[in-house]
Design a protein around this motif. Structure first.
Motif, PDB file in Angstrom:
ATOM      1  N   LYS A   1       0.637  -1.311  -0.332  1.00 28.65           N
ATOM      2  CA  LYS A   1      -0.108   0.228   0.642  1.00 28.65           C
ATOM      3  C   LYS A   1       1.224   1.700   0.202  1.00 28.65           C
ATOM      4  O   LYS A   1       0.479   2.175  -0.122  1.00 28.65           O
ATOM      5  CB  LYS A   1      -0.823   0.279   1.402  1.00 28.65           C
ATOM      6  N   ASP A   2       2.183   1.155   0.655  1.00 29.65           N
ATOM      7  CA  ASP A   2       3.337   2.562   0.251  1.00 29.65           C
ATOM      8  C   ASP A   2       3.489   2.613  -1.192  1.00 29.65           C
ATOM      9  O   ASP A   2       3.644   3.823  -1.392  1.00 29.65           O
ATOM     10  CB  ASP A   2       4.329   2.065   0.887  1.00 29.65           C
ATOM     11  N   LEU A   3       2.728   2.454  -2.149  1.00 25.76           N
ATOM     12  CA  LEU A   3       3.600   2.435  -3.271  1.00 25.76           C
ATOM     13  C   LEU A   3       2.011   2.868  -4.096  1.00 25.76           C
ATOM     14  O   LEU A   3       1.008   2.831  -3.902  1.00 25.76           O
ATOM     15  CB  LEU A   3       4.018   0.553  -4.736  1.00 25.76           C
ATOM     16  N   GLU A   4       2.216   4.523  -4.875  1.00 27.35           N
ATOM     17  CA  GLU A   4       1.651   5.020  -5.227  1.00 27.35           C
ATOM     18  C   GLU A   4       1.514   4.293  -6.381  1.00 27.35           C
ATOM     19  O   GLU A   4      -0.259   4.460  -7.407  1.00 27.35           O
ATOM     20  CB  GLU A   4       2.556   6.552  -6.338  1.00 27.35           C
ATOM     21  N   MET A   5       2.369   3.747  -7.414  1.00 27.49           N
ATOM     22  CA  MET A   5       2.120   2.728  -8.534  1.00 27.49           C
ATOM     23  C   MET A   5       3.140   1.615  -8.580  1.00 27.49           C
ATOM     24  O   MET A   5       3.483   1.512  -8.010  1.00 27.49           O
ATOM     25  CB  MET A   5       2.795   3.947  -9.711  1.00 27.49           C
ATOM     26  N   PRO A   6       2.098   0.627  -9.085  1.00 27.56           N
ATOM     27  CA  PRO A   6       3.185  -1.016  -9.286  1.00 27.56           C
ATOM     28  C   PRO A   6       4.466  -0.592  -9.348  1.00 27.56           C
ATOM     29  O   PRO A   6       5.399  -1.343  -9.907  1.00 27.56           O
ATOM     30  CB  PRO A   6       1.732  -1.783  -9.545  1.00 27.56           C
ATOM     31  N   ILE A   7       3.995   0.015 -10.804  1.00 29.32           N
ATOM     32  CA  ILE A   7       5.741   0.345 -11.731  1.00 29.32           C
ATOM     33  C   ILE A   7       5.871   1.469 -12.393  1.00 29.32           C
ATOM     34  O   ILE A   7       4.241   2.104 -12.517  1.00 29.32           O
ATOM     35  CB  ILE A   7       5.517  -1.086 -12.668  1.00 29.32           C
ATOM     36  N   ASP A   8       6.638   1.712 -12.752  1.00 30.18           N
ATOM     37  CA  ASP A   8       6.538   3.848 -13.079  1.00 30.18           C
ATOM     38  C   ASP A   8       6.609   3.519 -14.449  1.00 30.18           C
ATOM     39  O   ASP A   8       5.832   2.326 -15.402  1.00 30.18           O
ATOM     40  CB  ASP A   8       8.273   3.735 -13.544  1.00 30.18           C
ATOM     41  N   SER A   9       5.638   4.436 -14.896  1.00 29.32           N
ATOM     42  CA  SER A   9       5.405   5.050 -16.074  1.00 29.32           C
ATOM     43  C   SER A   9       5.349   4.922 -17.437  1.00 29.32           C
ATOM     44  O   SER A   9       4.954   4.266 -18.541  1.00 29.32           O
ATOM     45  CB  SER A   9       4.470   6.092 -16.061  1.00 29.32           C
ATOM     46  N   LEU A  10       6.865   5.120 -17.135  1.00 27.81           N
ATOM     47  CA  LEU A  10       7.346   4.180 -18.763  1.00 27.81           C
ATOM     48  C   LEU A  10       7.051   2.381 -18.729  1.00 27.81           C
ATOM     49  O   LEU A  10       6.118   2.714 -20.413  1.00 27.81           O
ATOM     50  CB  LEU A  10       8.743   4.504 -18.606  1.00 27.81           C
ATOM     51  N   HIS A  11       7.036   1.767 -18.120  1.00 25.65           N
ATOM     52  CA  HIS A  11       7.291   0.311 -18.230  1.00 25.65           C
ATOM     53  C   HIS A  11       5.427   0.498 -17.939  1.00 25.65           C
ATOM     54  O   HIS A  11       5.269  -0.683 -18.997  1.00 25.65           O
ATOM     55  CB  HIS A  11       7.686  -0.565 -17.027  1.00 25.65           C
ATOM     56  N   GLN A  12       5.249   1.292 -17.480  1.00 26.62           N
ATOM     57  CA  GLN A  12       3.048   1.296 -17.142  1.00 26.62           C
ATOM     58  C   GLN A  12       2.283   1.136 -19.092  1.00 26.62           C
ATOM     59  O   GLN A  12       1.809  -0.108 -19.199  1.00 26.62           O
ATOM     60  CB  GLN A  12       2.554   1.600 -16.964  1.00 26.62           C
ATOM     61  N   GLU A  13       3.169   1.713 -20.067  1.00 31.56           N
ATOM     62  CA  GLU A  13       3.030   1.718 -21.287  1.00 31.56           C
ATOM     63  C   GLU A  13       2.663   0.426 -22.082  1.00 31.56           C
ATOM     64  O   GLU A  13       2.451   0.151 -22.506  1.00 31.56           O
ATOM     65  CB  GLU A  13       4.260   2.859 -21.823  1.00 31.56           C
TER      66      GLU A  13
END
Length: 247
Positions: A218-230
C-alpha cells in the motif's frame, strides 16, 4: 489478455476426479481441439500437463505455457531435445529420438487417464526415475474392469509407446466413438457457443479479482513506473484503480 478465473486442470483433477463421462468427454474434446490447432501451425507443445491447462470461469480449457514449445516441427522436420516433465513425457522425447507432434498425444493420454481415474497411469510418487521410466515405457497402463470400452481404446491409442504407431492411431480421433455427440465446429467457435450445448464444468466459478493492486504494498503509489506501464496498454484486464488513474 484474457482473465482465467477457473484455476488450472491440475487442481480440478485433484478436487473432482474421477470425472463423470460427460464432463470427461467435453474437457477431452476441448483439449484435443487446442492441440490440433497447435499442430496445424507446426508447433509441438512438449510440456503438456494439467498445470499448463487453464480454465476460464465456466471451466472451458486454454492450453498455456509455451516456454518449451518447438516451432516449425513436421514429420520431415523433427526435433530431438529432451525437454518437459518426466511423468508426462513421451518415450521418444526422453530417449532423444527424432520426434514430432505425436509426442504431445502421449502426454495428452496421461492427462485423460488422470481425469478418468483420478491417478497417474504409471506414477505413484514413490518411484525413482529409473523405476518410473521402466513403468512408463515398458508396461501397459492398468484399466479398471468397469471402464468404458471406448475410453480404454482411446487411451491405448494415445499411450502407444511406438511413435509411428501412435501417429497412425490418432490421425482421425474426432471420429472416435468415445466422442460421439460432440459438435466439433461448435467447440472451435469458442465458449460462448459451447455453453449452449455443453454443461460448464465449474458450477460455482471463481470470482474475478477486481483490485489487483491489493496484492501490492500500500506504500507504492504505482505498481510499476509510468514508462513500463505503457507496455500494458493493450491488456484487457487492469485494476479499477489503474483505470481511474488513466482517466
Amino acid at each position: 489478455m484474457e482473465f482465467l478465473g477457473g484455476g488450472d486442470l491440475e487442481k480440478f483433477i485433484r478436487d473432482s476426479a474421477p470425472l463423470d463421462e460427460v464432463t470427461l468427454r467435453c474437457v477431452t474434446a476441448e483439449i484435443l481441439c487446442g492441440l490440433q490447432h497447435l499442430h496445424s501451425l507446426q508447433i509441438v507443445h512438449r510440456d503438456l500437463k494439467p498445470e499448463n491447462i487453464l480454465l476460464d470461469n465456466a471451466g472451458h480449457v486454454k492450453i498455456a505455457d509455451f516456454g518449451l514449445s518447438a516451432m516449425f516441427v513436421t514429420e520431415k522436420n523433427r526435433v530431438k531435445s529432451c525437454v518437459g516433465t518426466l511423468c508426462y513425457m513421451a518415450p521418444e522425447v526422453y530417449y532423444q529420438r527424432p520426434y514430432y507432434y505425436p509426442a504431445d498425444y502421449f502426454s495428452f493420454g496421461i492427462i485423460v487417464y488422470e481425469m478418468a481415474l483420478g491417478e497417474h497411469p504409471f506414477y505413484t510418487g514413490q518411484e525413482t526415475e529409473e523405476q518410473l521410466v521402466t513403468s512408463m515405457y515398458a508396461t501397459e497402463p492398468y484399466f479398471l474392469r468397469h471402464l468404458n470400452f471406448y475410453l480404454q481404446d482411446l487411451l491405448l491409442r494415445l499411450l502407444r509407446h511406438d511413435q509411428e504407431q501412435r501417429a497412425h492411431l490418432v490421425c482421425n480421433l474426432r471420429s472416435h466413438p468415445f466422442f460421439k455427440g460432440i459438435d466439433w465446429e461448435e467447440i472451435e467457435e469458442g465458449p460462448s457457443l459451447v455453453q449452449s450445448t455443453l454443461e460448464p464444468i465449474l458450477k460455482e466459478p471463481l470470482q474475478e479479482i477486481i483490485e489487483v493492486d491489493t496484492f501490492l504494498s500500500k506504500d507504492l503509489e504505482m505498481p510499476i513506473d509510468s514508462l513500463h506501464q505503457e507496455y500494458f496498454k493493450a491488456f484487457e484486464y487492469i485494476s479499477e484503480r489503474m483505470k481511474a488513474r488513466q482517466a
